[in-house]
Design a protein around this motif. Structure first.
Motif, mmCIF file in Angstrom:
data_model
loop_
_atom_site.group_PDB
_atom_site.id
_atom_site.type_symbol
_atom_site.label_atom_id
_atom_site.label_comp_id
_atom_site.label_asym_id
_atom_site.label_seq_id
_atom_site.Cartn_x
_atom_site.Cartn_y
_atom_site.Cartn_z
ATOM 1 N N GLN A 159 0.852 -1.184 0.000
ATOM 2 C CA GLN A 159 0.000 0.000 0.000
ATOM 3 C C GLN A 159 0.890 1.237 0.000
ATOM 4 O O GLN A 159 1.816 1.343 0.812
ATOM 5 C CB GLN A 159 -0.912 0.011 1.238
ATOM 6 C CG GLN A 159 -1.883 1.177 1.300
ATOM 7 C CD GLN A 159 -3.052 1.024 0.349
ATOM 8 O OE1 GLN A 159 -3.441 -0.090 0.033
ATOM 9 N NE2 GLN A 159 -3.618 2.132 -0.101
ATOM 10 N N VAL A 160 0.628 2.142 -0.943
ATOM 11 C CA VAL A 160 1.405 3.383 -1.015
ATOM 12 C C VAL A 160 0.461 4.558 -0.815
ATOM 13 O O VAL A 160 -0.530 4.705 -1.529
ATOM 14 C CB VAL A 160 2.134 3.524 -2.367
ATOM 15 C CG1 VAL A 160 2.932 4.821 -2.406
ATOM 16 C CG2 VAL A 160 3.048 2.338 -2.610
ATOM 17 N N GLU A 161 0.793 5.373 0.170
ATOM 18 C CA GLU A 161 0.045 6.609 0.440
ATOM 19 C C GLU A 161 1.027 7.751 0.312
ATOM 20 O O GLU A 161 1.934 7.905 1.131
ATOM 21 C CB GLU A 161 -0.582 6.559 1.836
ATOM 22 C CG GLU A 161 -1.607 5.442 2.000
ATOM 23 C CD GLU A 161 -2.129 5.336 3.432
ATOM 24 O OE1 GLU A 161 -1.634 6.101 4.295
ATOM 25 O OE2 GLU A 161 -3.006 4.489 3.677
ATOM 26 N N GLY A 166 -4.474 6.767 -2.462
ATOM 27 C CA GLY A 166 -3.531 5.665 -2.303
ATOM 28 C C GLY A 166 -3.708 4.584 -3.349
ATOM 29 O O GLY A 166 -4.743 4.486 -4.009
ATOM 30 N N GLU A 215 -2.589 0.285 -4.352
ATOM 31 C CA GLU A 215 -2.149 -1.002 -3.823
ATOM 32 C C GLU A 215 -1.528 -1.806 -4.969
ATOM 33 O O GLU A 215 -2.052 -1.831 -6.080
ATOM 34 C CB GLU A 215 -3.307 -1.775 -3.211
ATOM 35 C CG GLU A 215 -2.871 -3.048 -2.491
ATOM 36 C CD GLU A 215 -4.002 -3.710 -1.728
ATOM 37 O OE1 GLU A 215 -4.263 -3.296 -0.575
ATOM 38 O OE2 GLU A 215 -4.631 -4.634 -2.291
ATOM 39 N N VAL A 261 10.542 -0.469 2.659
ATOM 40 C CA VAL A 261 9.359 -1.130 3.171
ATOM 41 C C VAL A 261 9.511 -2.631 2.990
ATOM 42 O O VAL A 261 10.149 -3.095 2.041
ATOM 43 C CB VAL A 261 8.090 -0.613 2.445
ATOM 44 C CG1 VAL A 261 8.151 -0.920 0.958
ATOM 45 C CG2 VAL A 261 6.820 -1.186 3.061
ATOM 46 N N VAL A 290 0.203 -6.951 4.135
ATOM 47 C CA VAL A 290 0.296 -5.691 3.402
ATOM 48 C C VAL A 290 1.391 -4.835 4.008
ATOM 49 O O VAL A 290 1.395 -4.596 5.229
ATOM 50 C CB VAL A 290 -1.046 -4.929 3.434
ATOM 51 C CG1 VAL A 290 -0.923 -3.605 2.683
ATOM 52 C CG2 VAL A 290 -2.163 -5.773 2.844
ATOM 53 N N LEU A 322 3.211 -1.058 4.092
ATOM 54 C CA LEU A 322 2.767 0.319 3.920
ATOM 55 C C LEU A 322 3.963 1.235 3.710
ATOM 56 O O LEU A 322 4.902 1.230 4.509
ATOM 57 C CB LEU A 322 1.955 0.793 5.124
ATOM 58 C CG LEU A 322 1.503 2.265 5.095
ATOM 59 C CD1 LEU A 322 0.550 2.518 3.933
ATOM 60 C CD2 LEU A 322 0.858 2.656 6.437
ATOM 61 N N GLN A 360 4.902 5.377 2.857
ATOM 62 C CA GLN A 360 4.327 6.713 2.839
ATOM 63 C C GLN A 360 5.382 7.744 2.441
ATOM 64 O O GLN A 360 5.813 8.557 3.258
ATOM 65 C CB GLN A 360 3.717 7.049 4.202
ATOM 66 C CG GLN A 360 2.544 6.141 4.578
ATOM 67 C CD GLN A 360 2.015 6.417 5.969
ATOM 68 O OE1 GLN A 360 2.778 6.397 6.942
ATOM 69 N NE2 GLN A 360 0.716 6.670 6.068
#
Length: 851
Positions: free
Chosen positions: A311-313, A346, A348, A373, A380, A382, A384
């Motif tokens: 997951q990239v935010e 975001g 995925e 990461v 998952v 994450l 950021q």
């Protein structure tokens, strides 16, 4: 997702000679009701039909679809498959996917190039197309093309001499199936040997030509090293908009050759016995999720479950639009694991468990600091990353009277200021990352640019006839600043038009630059007549320039680089642009002798054209003089049957004005031909393929009124053919005989046997001009030192010669310094076309080599 044989629910609809074609065994039926292919579809719906309304076409920078083609679409994606017709691109015949896009709000954004299947250098030529199911019954849409294979002229020119391949004749069927709610168009290719002898398919090749906003992508490698990429899981191209892939369900793709966006692949050879057939299944994927979407489609096709998720935010500052940012993911070895556009809220990505580094980029912003990461097995990870806010700089450029002036502003970073560029392997496009950023100021109210915070030397320029202005600016994250520059035109170019005869852009498979950029470059480089010379299509910048409000500044003349891949590349202009014809009316360049090809160029439309030999020295496939074995000093060639003098101009200076390498050899060729009486115009072209190499260096200055050219592009032909031009990388040179005879003309000696010329050399004060040479028959006979000259006019005087026999003269002007950032093409230089001198007064002119 396997292809299914669907029962025919509709009569066969086909556009072959305008008639209705029916499947064998079916009684005649009335034509089916026309399907509205413009209507949006919802979940569970799919349609296929013949396009009868232009609004049903996809559209976009690379769109090739026309009325009569086939559209297949659902709520997720849309595809245009060319009908039974002569097609655009290198593929020549229809039956292939021409356009594809995901369903989205706004105008179409097709960026797909072409993928061509071939067998022993023969390609599919469809004879019929049938809509077996139009999708109105809720089942998958199904379209079938049938035909045979025939010679592939492009491949014959390119590699036939290198490959000994058996001659075969096969029946071919292309079945396209699109399920509801799927972004995958399934393609099954059936090859049938309906002859009496075995058919050995020794060379099953695939040509993939992409780019133009969706750039060739190799998993684990990214956007580079295509030639060394080996065996590929799929043929992918990734962009900030749609991304594409061809996935084989039967065989891998082995790389044979790669250059820019053009790659060739092979698959496993096979033999079909008489009466035998075989079937190959492919998935054609379109997605707006970049490489992540392509990988997921590939894994689905193989039935593979990927155990991890990332997951990239992304932390986005107000200066970065979410749709403009993109994410790159690297594995533990530094290889590219994925590249994809960012989406608000975001994204995925499916990844194998392991350690990764996440990078983020956005136009005008410094790259985000990489974030490490771990993607756990079954879980998952994450990441950021965060982008720093960019500074916004408003730019205004005016002349001394306060009127707006189009200009390029180059920003050279100082004191460790970062540039807004991604590394090569994750950067869209093939442009070498320049050491500067730049902005094109063409709006009368000014334009704005976003840049990373820092300190810059900002330089405003407009080609070679204007002053330059510069300043230093420091900006903080999120800061807004205004810079105003003053540029003055100091070189008098009245009565002359500047033109670049050799420009590539988005429609060349080895370029990606949008037409809007090329038009703005022409305006900001003070280039009057940019001539687009795409490899495959006939195109010009006129519609784009007018849409940008630059129609009075930029006269976009349509042209084409007629690219044979066998014996040379040849520019043709002006051509007639016709969007209703394949390749917009371009000259077909394959399967012809040079004599036949040149005739085809000259008869593309009523009236004559300029026919130019491009980069004549180099590889035989691209350099005509090398191919024919020209010995210009002896006026002889090795391949006499393929030699013709039916051309007008020679691109003596390609890409720069340095008299080295191919340029130096071609200059000697031009001298030799001129000495033998072959009156070919010395010309030039930037041959630019990238944005960082701007248009207009070198440039041709033509004795012509700009308003006349704007009214009729064909007014360009007579002065170019009659040698009324000079070539320049900077200095502006006027060269006439005492009696007013200009370039390309003929004069006589005075009673005392001398001939007097008037020469005027202009250059802005920032340009260093050192030497003026007068040439006689290709050799310098006088030299004038200009190193101490000041002001704009560096020389304004006369030069004399006393020829013993008929002769020709040119002026050469040489300078020093690299002229950066005005150009990256080297020092100042200019050379004129000749003025002939009748030395014996007989009213005729005898070439020096024939005296």
């Amino acid at each position: 997702m396997a292809l299914r044989r669907l029962r025919p629910l509709l009569p066969v609809l086909l556009l072959l000679g305008g008639g209705l074609v029916l499947r064998c065994g079916e009684p005649p039926q009335p034509p089916p009701a026309e399907i509205d292919l413009t209507a949006p579809l919802g979940p569970g719906e799919v349609r296929a039909g013949v396009v009868t309304d232009r609004a049903a076409l996809i559209g976009g920078p690379k769109a090739d679809g026309v009325l009569g083609d086939i559209k297949m679409y659902n709520a997720e994606a849309a595809f245009i498959i060319e009908g039974v017709r002569r097609a655009s691109g290198y593929r020549y015949w229809g039956g292939n996917v021409a356009d594809a896009d995901v369903i989205h709000d706004g105008p179409g954004n097709d960026r797909f190039g072409e993928t061509i299947f071939s067998w022993n250098l023969r390609i599919f030529r469809p004879e019929t197309v049938e809509i077996l199911n139009d999708g109105t019954n809720g089942e998958a849409a199904h379209v079938r093309f049938t035909g045979r294979i025939e010679p592939f002229a492009f491949a014959d020119d390119l590699i036939r001499a290198l490959i000994d391949t058996p001659d075969i004749d096969l029946k071919v069927t292309y079945d396209y199936v699109l399920e509801p709610d799927s972004n995958v168009l399934e393609l099954a290719i059936t090859l049938e040997n309906d002859g009496t002898e075995p058919a050995e398919v020794a060379h099953p090749f695939i040509l993939n030509s992409q780019g133009d906003g969706a750039h060739p992508y190799v998993p684990g490698v990214g956007f580079r090293d295509l030639q060394a990429s080996g065996v590929l899981p799929y043929l992918g191209s990734v962009g900030a908009g749609p991304s594409y892939a061809f996935i084989s369900r039967d065989d891998a793709f082995t790389t044979l050759y790669g250059y820019k966006a053009v790659t060739a692949y092979s698959q496993t050879p096979f033999t079909l016995e008489a009466g035998q057939s075989t079937r190959f299944e492919y998935d054609f994927v379109v997605t707006d999720r970049g490489a992540a979407g392509l990988d997921e489609a590939y894994w689905r096709a193989l039935g593979v479950e990927v155990a991890g998720r990332l997951q990239v935010e992304l932390g986005l500052p107000p200066t970065a639009a979410p749709e403009s940012a993109w994410i790159a993911v690297r594995d533990g070895t530094g290889g590219v694991a994925s590249i994809l556009p960012y989406r608000q809220g975001g994204i995925e990505i499916a990844l194998d468990p392991g350690d990764y580094t996440v990078e983020a980029y956005a136009p005008g912003h410094a790259p985000a600091p990489p974030v490490a990461v771990t993607v756990p097995d079954g879980g998952v990870g994450l990441a950021q990353p965060a982008l720093e806010a960019a500074a916004e700089i408003h730019l205004q450029v005016k002349d001394p009277d306060g009127s707006p002036v189009p200009a390029r502003v180059t920003f050279l970073p100082q004191e460790g200021t970062p540039l807004p560029y991604a590394p090569e392997d994750v950067r869209f496009g093939w442009d070498v990352a320049p050491a500067s950023a730049y902005a094109y100021v063409t709006d009368p109210e000014g334009d704005s640019v976003r840049l990373p915070a820092g300190t810059y030397r900002a330089v405003a320029t407009r080609g070679f006839s204007y002053t330059i202005d510069e300043t230093t600016v420091s900006v903080a994250p999120g800061e807004t600043a205004t810079l105003t520059f003053t540029l003055e035109k100091v070189v008098d170019t009245t009565g002359w038009v500047s033109s670049d005869f050799h420009i590539h852009a988005i429609r060349s498979p080895d370029s990606y630059v949008p037409y809007a950029i090329r038009a703005r470059q022409a305006a900001t480089e003070d280039l009057d007549a940019p001539i687009l010379t795409e490899h495959v299509v006939a195109a010009g910048l006129k519609p784009t320039a007018e849409a940008l409000g630059l129609g009075q500044t930029v006269v976009g003349v349509p042209g084409q680089e007629v690219t044979t891949f066998a014996y040379g590349h040849f520019n043709a202009f002006p051509l007639v642009w016709d969007p209703e014809k394949p390749n917009w009316g371009a000259v077909f360049e394959h399967g012809q002798t040079p004599q036949e090809l040149f005739h085809a160029i000259r008869t593309q439309h009523d009236g004559d054209v300029v026919l130019q030999i491009n980069h004549p020295r180099g590889a035989p496939a691209s350099g005509y003089f090398t191919y024919v074995g020209l010995d210009a000093e002896r006026d002889a060639v090795e391949k006499e049957r393929e030699w013709t003098l039916d051309f007008d101009t020679i691109e003596v200076l390609n890409g720069n004005c340095r008299k080295t390498g191919g340029n130096g050899e071609t200059l000697r060729d031009w001298i030799g031909l001129t000495n033998h009486g072959h009156k070919k115009t010395l010309a030039s072209g930037s041959d630019t393929h990238t944005e960082s190499r701007v248009v207009g260096t070198p440039r041709n200055w033509i004795r012509l009124d700009k308003s006349a050219l704007r009214g009729n592009h064909f007014d360009l032909v007579p002065p170019v053919q009659s040698r009324q031009l000079f070539v320049s990388c900077g200095p502006f040179v006027e060269f006439t005989a005492k009696d007013g005879t200009g370039l390309g003309g003929r004069t006589q000696v005075d009673e005392d046997g001398t001939v007097t010329f008037h020469v005027r050399v202009q250059a802005p004060e920032w340009m260093t001009v050192t030497t003026l040479h007068l040439w006689e028959n290709g050799e310098p006979i006088q030299t004038v030192d200009l190193s101490g000259a000041e002001g704009v006019v560096r020389f304004d005087g006369t030069l004399s010669a006393s020829p013993e026999a008929d002769a020709w003269y040119v002026v050469e002007v040489v300078g020093e310094g690299d002229m950066y950032p005005v150009t990256t093409s080297g020092p100042p230089y200019a050379i004129t076309n000749p003025i002939e001198v009748d030395a014996d007064g007989d009213g005729a002119w005898t070439p020096p080599a024939l005296q």
